[in-house]
Design a protein around this motif. Structure first.
Motif, PDB file in Angstrom:
ATOM      1  N   SER A 172      32.348  49.779  35.671  1.00 12.40           N
ATOM      2  CA  SER A 172      33.229  50.872  36.099  1.00 12.40           C
ATOM      3  C   SER A 172      32.911  51.310  37.521  1.00 12.40           C
ATOM      4  O   SER A 172      33.262  52.411  37.927  1.00 12.40           O
ATOM      5  CB  SER A 172      33.086  52.066  35.147  1.00 12.40           C
ATOM      6  N   THR A 173      32.242  50.456  38.301  1.00 10.76           N
ATOM      7  CA  THR A 173      31.940  50.777  39.693  1.00 10.76           C
ATOM      8  C   THR A 173      33.202  51.155  40.449  1.00 10.76           C
ATOM      9  O   THR A 173      34.287  50.626  40.191  1.00 10.76           O
ATOM     10  CB  THR A 173      31.267  49.575  40.383  1.00 10.76           C
ATOM     11  N   TYR A 174      33.083  52.096  41.391  1.00 12.77           N
ATOM     12  CA  TYR A 174      34.204  52.375  42.281  1.00 12.77           C
ATOM     13  C   TYR A 174      34.421  51.138  43.156  1.00 12.77           C
ATOM     14  O   TYR A 174      33.493  50.692  43.838  1.00 12.77           O
ATOM     15  CB  TYR A 174      33.906  53.567  43.191  1.00 12.77           C
ATOM     16  N   ILE A 175      35.623  50.591  43.159  1.00  9.92           N
ATOM     17  CA  ILE A 175      35.940  49.422  43.984  1.00  9.92           C
ATOM     18  C   ILE A 175      36.833  49.850  45.138  1.00  9.92           C
ATOM     19  O   ILE A 175      37.923  50.396  44.920  1.00  9.92           O
ATOM     20  CB  ILE A 175      36.632  48.315  43.173  1.00  9.92           C
ATOM     21  N   VAL A 176      36.351  49.613  46.365  1.00  6.82           N
ATOM     22  CA  VAL A 176      37.154  49.843  47.563  1.00  6.82           C
ATOM     23  C   VAL A 176      37.508  48.475  48.126  1.00  6.82           C
ATOM     24  O   VAL A 176      36.639  47.724  48.555  1.00  6.82           O
ATOM     25  CB  VAL A 176      36.374  50.662  48.615  1.00  6.82           C
ATOM     26  N   MET A 177      38.779  48.142  48.101  1.00  6.89           N
ATOM     27  CA  MET A 177      39.237  46.840  48.562  1.00  6.89           C
ATOM     28  C   MET A 177      39.628  46.924  50.035  1.00  6.89           C
ATOM     29  O   MET A 177      40.313  47.862  50.445  1.00  6.89           O
ATOM     30  CB  MET A 177      40.419  46.379  47.710  1.00  6.89           C
ATOM     31  N   LEU A 178      39.172  45.952  50.835  1.00  7.26           N
ATOM     32  CA  LEU A 178      39.481  45.918  52.269  1.00  7.26           C
ATOM     33  C   LEU A 178      40.247  44.649  52.591  1.00  7.26           C
ATOM     34  O   LEU A 178      39.885  43.561  52.128  1.00  7.26           O
ATOM     35  CB  LEU A 178      38.195  45.976  53.096  1.00  7.26           C
ATOM     36  N   SER A 179      41.289  44.786  53.399  1.00  7.62           N
ATOM     37  CA  SER A 179      42.100  43.613  53.713  1.00  7.62           C
ATOM     38  C   SER A 179      42.906  43.827  54.982  1.00  7.62           C
ATOM     39  O   SER A 179      43.317  44.950  55.294  1.00  7.62           O
ATOM     40  CB  SER A 179      43.067  43.306  52.561  1.00  7.62           C
ATOM     41  N   ALA A 180      43.139  42.731  55.703  1.00  6.36           N
ATOM     42  CA  ALA A 180      44.035  42.759  56.857  1.00  6.36           C
ATOM     43  C   ALA A 180      45.490  42.719  56.414  1.00  6.36           C
ATOM     44  O   ALA A 180      46.398  42.908  57.227  1.00  6.36           O
ATOM     45  CB  ALA A 180      43.728  41.578  57.780  1.00  6.36           C
ATOM     46  N   ARG A 181      45.725  42.485  55.130  1.00  2.28           N
ATOM     47  CA  ARG A 181      47.085  42.458  54.589  1.00  2.28           C
ATOM     48  C   ARG A 181      47.499  43.891  54.298  1.00  2.28           C
ATOM     49  O   ARG A 181      46.959  44.547  53.412  1.00  2.28           O
ATOM     50  CB  ARG A 181      47.122  41.609  53.316  1.00  2.28           C
ATOM     51  N   THR A 182      48.467  44.385  55.059  1.00  2.00           N
ATOM     52  CA  THR A 182      48.803  45.808  55.015  1.00  2.00           C
ATOM     53  C   THR A 182      50.123  46.102  54.299  1.00  2.00           C
ATOM     54  O   THR A 182      50.567  47.248  54.283  1.00  2.00           O
ATOM     55  CB  THR A 182      48.874  46.375  56.440  1.00  2.00           C
ATOM     56  N   GLU A 183      50.764  45.093  53.724  1.00  5.96           N
ATOM     57  CA  GLU A 183      52.002  45.353  53.000  1.00  5.96           C
ATOM     58  C   GLU A 183      51.713  46.168  51.744  1.00  5.96           C
ATOM     59  O   GLU A 183      50.660  46.020  51.108  1.00  5.96           O
ATOM     60  CB  GLU A 183      52.677  44.035  52.612  1.00  5.96           C
ATOM     61  N   GLU A 184      52.650  47.031  51.364  1.00  2.00           N
ATOM     62  CA  GLU A 184      52.447  47.877  50.191  1.00  2.00           C
ATOM     63  C   GLU A 184      52.216  47.055  48.938  1.00  2.00           C
ATOM     64  O   GLU A 184      51.399  47.420  48.082  1.00  2.00           O
ATOM     65  CB  GLU A 184      53.657  48.796  49.994  1.00  2.00           C
ATOM     66  N   ILE A 185      52.889  45.910  48.821  1.00  3.36           N
ATOM     67  CA  ILE A 185      52.737  45.084  47.626  1.00  3.36           C
ATOM     68  C   ILE A 185      51.308  44.592  47.481  1.00  3.36           C
ATOM     69  O   ILE A 185      50.781  44.441  46.377  1.00  3.36           O
ATOM     70  CB  ILE A 185      53.723  43.881  47.652  1.00  3.36           C
ATOM     71  N   ASP A 186      50.612  44.361  48.613  1.00  2.00           N
ATOM     72  CA  ASP A 186      49.216  43.918  48.553  1.00  2.00           C
ATOM     73  C   ASP A 186      48.329  45.042  48.027  1.00  2.00           C
ATOM     74  O   ASP A 186      47.419  44.807  47.217  1.00  2.00           O
ATOM     75  CB  ASP A 186      48.741  43.473  49.936  1.00  2.00           C
ATOM     76  N   ALA A 187      48.570  46.267  48.508  1.00  2.00           N
ATOM     77  CA  ALA A 187      47.789  47.406  48.030  1.00  2.00           C
ATOM     78  C   ALA A 187      48.014  47.628  46.538  1.00  2.00           C
ATOM     79  O   ALA A 187      47.065  47.876  45.781  1.00  2.00           O
ATOM     80  CB  ALA A 187      48.162  48.663  48.808  1.00  2.00           C
ATOM     81  N   LEU A 188      49.250  47.514  46.091  1.00  2.00           N
ATOM     82  CA  LEU A 188      49.546  47.703  44.669  1.00  2.00           C
ATOM     83  C   LEU A 188      48.912  46.607  43.829  1.00  2.00           C
ATOM     84  O   LEU A 188      48.414  46.862  42.725  1.00  2.00           O
ATOM     85  CB  LEU A 188      51.063  47.734  44.450  1.00  2.00           C
ATOM     86  N   GLN A 189      48.915  45.381  44.355  1.00  2.00           N
ATOM     87  CA  GLN A 189      48.267  44.284  43.635  1.00  2.00           C
ATOM     88  C   GLN A 189      46.764  44.548  43.502  1.00  2.00           C
ATOM     89  O   GLN A 189      46.162  44.254  42.463  1.00  2.00           O
ATOM     90  CB  GLN A 189      48.506  42.958  44.360  1.00  2.00           C
ATOM     91  N   GLY A 190      46.171  45.112  44.549  1.00  2.00           N
ATOM     92  CA  GLY A 190      44.758  45.453  44.490  1.00  2.00           C
ATOM     93  C   GLY A 190      44.476  46.510  43.439  1.00  2.00           C
ATOM     94  O   GLY A 190      43.499  46.411  42.676  1.00  2.00           O
ATOM     95  N   LEU A 191      45.316  47.542  43.365  1.00  2.00           N
ATOM     96  CA  LEU A 191      45.137  48.583  42.365  1.00  2.00           C
ATOM     97  C   LEU A 191      45.318  48.031  40.960  1.00  2.00           C
ATOM     98  O   LEU A 191      44.591  48.394  40.035  1.00  2.00           O
ATOM     99  CB  LEU A 191      46.116  49.729  42.621  1.00  2.00           C
ATOM    100  N   GLU A 192      46.281  47.145  40.793  1.00  2.00           N
ATOM    101  CA  GLU A 192      46.510  46.538  39.486  1.00  2.00           C
ATOM    102  C   GLU A 192      45.331  45.676  39.059  1.00  2.00           C
ATOM    103  O   GLU A 192      45.046  45.526  37.871  1.00  2.00           O
ATOM    104  CB  GLU A 192      47.795  45.704  39.506  1.00  2.00           C
TER     105      GLU A 192
END
Length: 269
Positions: free
Chosen positions: A93-113
């Motif tokens: 259950s670690t807090y996960i902070v995802m970092l990426s040069a991909r800035t499209e909203e769909i990428d952020a949502l995929q990360g949250l999913e």
């Protein structure tokens, strides 16, 4: 793999976890210079930092060290960040902070999913990253409601030594032990999903807007004037969809959480 350790700067966890847990972070990043920068930022914040150059090694570090915070690059050779996050979520259950040069909203949502708690675009400012991590650690494990809120639909039960349980239609949540059960079956949630569910259980029949939940996840639940973007609101929808899936609830016939269209969410009667 690069390890940076600075145990002398450790500080108590404002979220209520153990002191030892607060001192550990894992950085999963294939670029040496960025991994070193992240390790420095986290060490200055009081963490003992362990670094990995790829997803497979990072998963093993998380398994070994049980970090409070894990930063995770999306674009890595072999196992990408999305798959790495899913594997970590299978046991941590670690807090996960995802970092990426991909800035499209769909990428952020995929990360949250995939199980991330936050998604930060590269290039990032170290001060901003640290502020976002600090905000996550400020999240209360027991969220107070405003004065004058309607009576809660939740039963509050003394757990005889393991803290207070909140119960609603067979769903039970313990803020102290971070345990959620449905009909006595344990449910594994991410920290963000747990915090959203805890917030809704305490609020009872009072509607919690998506903006309220987004501010709560940022650690700014009382800063009601703060800006909440469409992306923030969409992230709450993703977290809610994942939460309902894990609970086994249908949005069309909710057992626990109602959607108030155009507003947000509240508990069922």
């Amino acid at each position: 793999m690069t390890d940076v350790q600075d145990p002398s700067t450790a500080s108590p966890d404002p979220g209520g976890a153990s002191v030892e847990e607060t001192r550990v972070a894992v950085v999963i990043e294939d670029e040496d210079d960025i991994r070193s920068l992240l390790a420095t930022v986290l060490a200055q914040a009081g963490f003992e930092v362990h670094g990995a150059p790829d997803g497979a090694a990072g998963v093993e570090l998380v398994r070994e060290h049980r970090p409070l915070v894990t930063t995770l690059d999306v674009n890595m050779p072999g196992m990408d960040g999305f798959e790495t996050a899913k594997r970590i979520r299978a046991f941590s259950s670690t807090y996960i902070v995802m970092l990426s040069a991909r800035t499209e909203e769909i990428d952020a949502l995929q990360g949250l999913e995939a199980g991330a708690d936050d998604y930060v675009a590269k290039p990032f400012r170290p001060r901003e990253l640290r502020a976002r991590i600090d905000a996550m650690l400020r999240r209360p494990r027991h969220v107070a409601t405003a004065d004058g809120a309607p009576a809660s639909a939740v039963a509050t039960i003394d757990g005889d030594g393991d803290g207070v349980w909140h119960e609603h239609h067979g769903l039970r949540l313990n803020p102290a032990t971070h345990i959620v059960t449905v009909d006595d079956r344990d449910i594994e949630l991410t920290r963000s999903e747990f915090d959203i569910l805890a917030d809704l259980l305490v609020a009872g029949r009072r509607v919690r807007a998506k903006s309220d939940l987004a501010l709560m996840l940022r650690g700014d639940q009382y800063a009601v004037s703060d800006f909440v973007s469409d992306s923030d609101a969409r992230a709450i929808e993703v977290h809610m969809a994942n939460l309902r899936r894990k609970l086994g609830e249908s949005p069309a016939q909710p057992r626990w959480i109602e959607t108030v269209r155009g507003v947000g969410y509240r508990l069922t009667a």
